[in-house]
Design a protein around this motif. Structure first.
Motif, PDB file in Angstrom:
ATOM      1  N   GLU A 113     -60.511 -46.320  85.615  1.00  0.00           N
ATOM      2  CA  GLU A 113     -60.569 -46.597  87.051  1.00  0.00           C
ATOM      3  C   GLU A 113     -61.984 -46.937  87.519  1.00  0.00           C
ATOM      4  O   GLU A 113     -62.198 -47.915  88.236  1.00  0.00           O
ATOM      5  CB  GLU A 113     -60.033 -45.395  87.837  1.00  0.00           C
ATOM      6  CG  GLU A 113     -59.956 -45.615  89.342  1.00  0.00           C
ATOM      7  CD  GLU A 113     -58.871 -46.592  89.764  1.00  0.00           C
ATOM      8  OE1 GLU A 113     -58.962 -47.099  90.895  1.00  0.00           O
ATOM      9  OE2 GLU A 113     -57.937 -46.833  88.973  1.00  0.00           O
ATOM     10  N   GLU A 114     -62.966 -46.135  87.117  1.00  0.00           N
ATOM     11  CA  GLU A 114     -64.339 -46.384  87.569  1.00  0.00           C
ATOM     12  C   GLU A 114     -64.903 -47.683  86.992  1.00  0.00           C
ATOM     13  O   GLU A 114     -65.739 -48.344  87.623  1.00  0.00           O
ATOM     14  CB  GLU A 114     -65.255 -45.211  87.220  1.00  0.00           C
ATOM     15  CG  GLU A 114     -65.351 -44.865  85.748  1.00  0.00           C
ATOM     16  CD  GLU A 114     -64.330 -43.814  85.314  1.00  0.00           C
ATOM     17  OE1 GLU A 114     -64.635 -43.071  84.364  1.00  0.00           O
ATOM     18  OE2 GLU A 114     -63.249 -43.739  85.925  1.00  0.00           O
ATOM     19  N   VAL A 115     -64.420 -48.073  85.816  1.00  0.00           N
ATOM     20  CA  VAL A 115     -64.885 -49.315  85.191  1.00  0.00           C
ATOM     21  C   VAL A 115     -64.354 -50.532  85.947  1.00  0.00           C
ATOM     22  O   VAL A 115     -65.116 -51.436  86.310  1.00  0.00           O
ATOM     23  CB  VAL A 115     -64.467 -49.376  83.708  1.00  0.00           C
ATOM     24  CG1 VAL A 115     -64.678 -50.774  83.131  1.00  0.00           C
ATOM     25  CG2 VAL A 115     -65.250 -48.351  82.886  1.00  0.00           C
ATOM     26  N   VAL A 116     -63.046 -50.575  86.186  1.00  0.00           N
ATOM     27  CA  VAL A 116     -62.478 -51.730  86.883  1.00  0.00           C
ATOM     28  C   VAL A 116     -62.990 -51.793  88.325  1.00  0.00           C
ATOM     29  O   VAL A 116     -63.256 -52.893  88.857  1.00  0.00           O
ATOM     30  CB  VAL A 116     -60.929 -51.729  86.807  1.00  0.00           C
ATOM     31  CG1 VAL A 116     -60.321 -50.562  87.550  1.00  0.00           C
ATOM     32  CG2 VAL A 116     -60.363 -53.041  87.321  1.00  0.00           C
ATOM     33  N   LEU A 122     -68.959 -55.568  91.641  1.00  0.00           N
ATOM     34  CA  LEU A 122     -70.012 -56.499  91.221  1.00  0.00           C
ATOM     35  C   LEU A 122     -69.625 -57.944  91.524  1.00  0.00           C
ATOM     36  O   LEU A 122     -70.458 -58.737  91.990  1.00  0.00           O
ATOM     37  CB  LEU A 122     -70.299 -56.335  89.723  1.00  0.00           C
ATOM     38  CG  LEU A 122     -71.036 -55.052  89.310  1.00  0.00           C
ATOM     39  CD1 LEU A 122     -71.047 -54.914  87.784  1.00  0.00           C
ATOM     40  CD2 LEU A 122     -72.466 -55.055  89.849  1.00  0.00           C
ATOM     41  N   ASP A 123     -68.360 -58.289  91.260  1.00  0.00           N
ATOM     42  CA  ASP A 123     -67.910 -59.655  91.532  1.00  0.00           C
ATOM     43  C   ASP A 123     -67.898 -59.960  93.023  1.00  0.00           C
ATOM     44  O   ASP A 123     -68.246 -61.068  93.455  1.00  0.00           O
ATOM     45  CB  ASP A 123     -66.524 -59.895  90.924  1.00  0.00           C
ATOM     46  CG  ASP A 123     -66.577 -60.114  89.420  1.00  0.00           C
ATOM     47  OD1 ASP A 123     -67.687 -60.301  88.890  1.00  0.00           O
ATOM     48  OD2 ASP A 123     -65.514 -60.101  88.775  1.00  0.00           O
ATOM     49  N   GLN A 124     -67.521 -58.976  93.837  1.00  0.00           N
ATOM     50  CA  GLN A 124     -67.525 -59.187  95.287  1.00  0.00           C
ATOM     51  C   GLN A 124     -68.950 -59.322  95.826  1.00  0.00           C
ATOM     52  O   GLN A 124     -69.189 -60.084  96.762  1.00  0.00           O
ATOM     53  CB  GLN A 124     -66.800 -58.031  95.972  1.00  0.00           C
ATOM     54  CG  GLN A 124     -65.297 -58.069  95.792  1.00  0.00           C
ATOM     55  CD  GLN A 124     -64.587 -56.906  96.458  1.00  0.00           C
ATOM     56  OE1 GLN A 124     -65.046 -55.771  96.391  1.00  0.00           O
ATOM     57  NE2 GLN A 124     -63.458 -57.181  97.091  1.00  0.00           N
ATOM     58  N   VAL A 194     -67.918 -54.236  79.204  1.00  0.00           N
ATOM     59  CA  VAL A 194     -69.222 -54.908  79.045  1.00  0.00           C
ATOM     60  C   VAL A 194     -69.826 -55.236  80.406  1.00  0.00           C
ATOM     61  O   VAL A 194     -70.992 -54.934  80.677  1.00  0.00           O
ATOM     62  CB  VAL A 194     -69.072 -56.194  78.203  1.00  0.00           C
ATOM     63  CG1 VAL A 194     -70.395 -56.969  78.169  1.00  0.00           C
ATOM     64  CG2 VAL A 194     -68.629 -55.853  76.779  1.00  0.00           C
ATOM     65  N   LEU A 195     -69.043 -55.846  81.275  1.00  0.00           N
ATOM     66  CA  LEU A 195     -69.566 -56.301  82.558  1.00  0.00           C
ATOM     67  C   LEU A 195     -69.886 -55.155  83.515  1.00  0.00           C
ATOM     68  O   LEU A 195     -70.732 -55.302  84.393  1.00  0.00           O
ATOM     69  CB  LEU A 195     -68.577 -57.272  83.205  1.00  0.00           C
ATOM     70  CG  LEU A 195     -68.377 -58.576  82.412  1.00  0.00           C
ATOM     71  CD1 LEU A 195     -67.251 -59.401  83.005  1.00  0.00           C
ATOM     72  CD2 LEU A 195     -69.659 -59.389  82.360  1.00  0.00           C
ATOM     73  N   SER A 196     -69.231 -54.011  83.311  1.00  0.00           N
ATOM     74  CA  SER A 196     -69.535 -52.844  84.141  1.00  0.00           C
ATOM     75  C   SER A 196     -70.782 -52.119  83.648  1.00  0.00           C
ATOM     76  O   SER A 196     -71.312 -51.247  84.343  1.00  0.00           O
ATOM     77  CB  SER A 196     -68.356 -51.867  84.119  1.00  0.00           C
ATOM     78  OG  SER A 196     -68.227 -51.248  82.846  1.00  0.00           O
ATOM     79  N   GLY A 197     -71.227 -52.455  82.450  1.00  0.00           N
ATOM     80  CA  GLY A 197     -72.389 -51.787  81.879  1.00  0.00           C
ATOM     81  C   GLY A 197     -72.047 -50.607  80.994  1.00  0.00           C
ATOM     82  O   GLY A 197     -72.942 -49.946  80.460  1.00  0.00           O
ATOM     83  N   LYS A 198     -70.757 -50.345  80.802  1.00  0.00           N
ATOM     84  CA  LYS A 198     -70.361 -49.220  79.962  1.00  0.00           C
ATOM     85  C   LYS A 198     -70.733 -49.464  78.505  1.00  0.00           C
ATOM     86  O   LYS A 198     -71.155 -48.557  77.791  1.00  0.00           O
ATOM     87  CB  LYS A 198     -68.854 -48.974  80.088  1.00  0.00           C
ATOM     88  CG  LYS A 198     -68.369 -47.790  79.267  1.00  0.00           C
ATOM     89  CD  LYS A 198     -66.872 -47.571  79.403  1.00  0.00           C
ATOM     90  CE  LYS A 198     -66.415 -46.408  78.523  1.00  0.00           C
ATOM     91  NZ  LYS A 198     -64.942 -46.194  78.616  1.00  0.00           N
TER      92      LYS A 198
END
Length: 249
Positions: A113-116, A122-124, A194-198
């Motif tokens: 949940e926190e990743v998505v 970030l996209d917004q 990857v895109l969330s930085g995890k």
């Protein structure tokens, strides 16, 4: 756009550049019929051999891209033309950008949940004009799938990004595409992480050299030994055997 499909190691594959792939996706969205995109790498080629159902789904998909540099190099070695690698994570990011420009509404499905939530945020921030249809994490029971698919359909999404592992994402999209009624659906694997930085992606030079797998292997050698070391040797053997067979013809 003319059909530029090749057949490689049991897989149908579209010989398209990134820009040509985006143009094809725009055409699919304009047509409005549910369509599944699939990315191919060495591991998926190996999976297809062991899983006829997966092979059938892949070869019926209207758009199949070369996600792995190993597939591009194998195609060239076997005398097939592939213009370039179309990495799933790069295609995902290009589609988010295009969605903001063209008013397409993407739906993000998968990961924790926190990743998505982080990826959506970030996209917004990057594209304030982006209208997101919705998002949810990837943790659910199979019995919930039909209801989830209906909720995604009701969101009015034009694009669905599914962040599951293979072959789960290919099976899930194929199984529920008629319920979903989303014009363009693609699996994005671990892209949200990857895109969330995890997790981290390999440096650009390793991506271009076809060593992205080695970067990931270094991070989790015990867990990924079978997938990358055994799997890559299996893939190389398949390429060698195919070349030998073609040379005899």
């Amino acid at each position: 756009m003319p059909n530029q499909r090749i057949h490689l190691l049991g897989a149908n594959l579209d010989a398209l550049s990134m820009q040509e792939t985006l143009a094809k996706i725009e055409e699919l969205i304009r047509l409005g019929k549910p369509s599944q995109h699939i990315s191919i790498n060495a591991g998926k080629i190996n999976l297809m051999v062991r899983n006829p159902r997966l092979a059938e789904i892949i070869n019926a998909a209207p758009l199949v891209s070369a996600d792995g540099q190993s597939v591009v190099l194998a195609a060239r070695y076997l005398g097939r033309h592939l213009p370039e690698r179309v990495a799933g994570i790069d295609l995902f990011q290009e589609l988010v950008k295009l969605s903001a420009e063209k008013g397409w509404k993407p739906y993000y499905f998968g990961a924790e949940e926190e990743v998505v939530e982080r990826v959506v945020k970030l996209d917004q921030e990057r594209y304030p004009e982006l209208e997101i249809a919705g998002y949810r994490n990837g943790y659910f029971e199979e019995a919930e799938s039909e209801q989830i698919a209906k909720e995604i359909r009701e969101s009015g999404a034009d694009i669905l990004f599914v962040a599951f592992s293979s072959p789960k994402k290919e099976f899930w999209i194929h199984e529920y595409q008629e319920t979903l009624q989303v014009p363009f659906m693609m699996g994005v694997g671990g892209s949200f992480d990857v895109l969330s930085g995890k997790t981290k992606r390999a440096p650009a030079w390793m991506q271009k050299a076809g060593l992205e797998w080695f970067y990931r292997f270094q991070q989790e050698p015990r867990r990924l030994f079978s997938r990358y070391i055994i799997g890559n040797l299996e893939f190389l053997f398949r390429v060698w055997r195919e070349k030998r067979k073609e040379d005899k013809q």
